[in-house]
Design an enzyme around this catalytic site. Sequence first.
Site: not given
Ligand code: HPA
Length: 278
Positions: A33, A64, A86, A88-89, A116, A217-218, A241, A253
């Site tokens: 990202s 993306h 990903h 999750y997609e 990220a 998530m990747s 974060n 997000h």
């Molecule tokens: N959790 C999962 N995936 C993420 C996060 C998170 O806090 N931040 C960025 N991608």
Amino acid sequence: MLATYTLKQIDKIAEEIRTRVSIQPRISMILGSGLGTLSEAVQNPTVIPYRELSNWPVSTVEGHAGNLVIGQLEGKDVLMMNGRIHYYEGYSPQQITLPIRVLQRLGIEVLVVTNAAGGINQSFVPGNPMLITDQINLLGMAGQNPLRGPNLEEFGVRFPDMSQPYDRELGQVARKVAQELGVTLYEGVYVGLAGPSFESPAELRFLSIIGGDAVGMSTTSEVTVARHSGLRVLGISGITNKCSLDGESITSHEEVMETGQILTPKMVKLLKGILNRI
Ligand code: HPA
């Protein structure tokens, strides 16, 4: 039976790419990202939209883009994957890692993965990068290992070693470059989850107890497949974060994307410096 790809299907895509470029890069980067700007810096670029490649999975997520950018950066021939897909997609781990198989057939030797991630390690200040020193592929451990299914011997053995998922020498280069550039570079273990929901406080405490420093998530599926055939991997997470282990603050997000913007120049600087040295 699980849908997997044959060598013939993989080679067909490799050929589609080969016919469009005259160089043969040894280094590839997966840009997560917000890192699209790095592919814009590529000189003499050949841009190949993912949708023009047979079977290549196309991303649906904001931030993306979906194309390969092949050219020179810091004087090195590179193949950039601008955007990734990903789990999750709705794609399978085998689909997610098809591009890695193609890279392997194209002669790529070094894979730089970026992403990220949330900082589980409470000492991490969001907006800084983290060198991935190891990974916990929770998705894989839960049965979604991308190597499940028939083993393609042309790539590697049935039971591949994973003692060093991330290359130590490349990690050392990253540390040195960060130090020289005055960029803060944390280090730690990346945990790969399925998503798309963020984690509950209890899940985050669990991830912390098992040794996770960052969560996302990747990446872990791609690295597993990359190591299957011996690609050397360097991984850098952008900490977007701080994970709230007590549920007192939320993760969104929007926050991930916003901090991603602060991270972009640091990541670009770091990645260019690293590229210069490898
Ligand atoms: N959790 C999962 N995936 C993420 C996060 C998170 O806090 N931040 C960025 N991608």
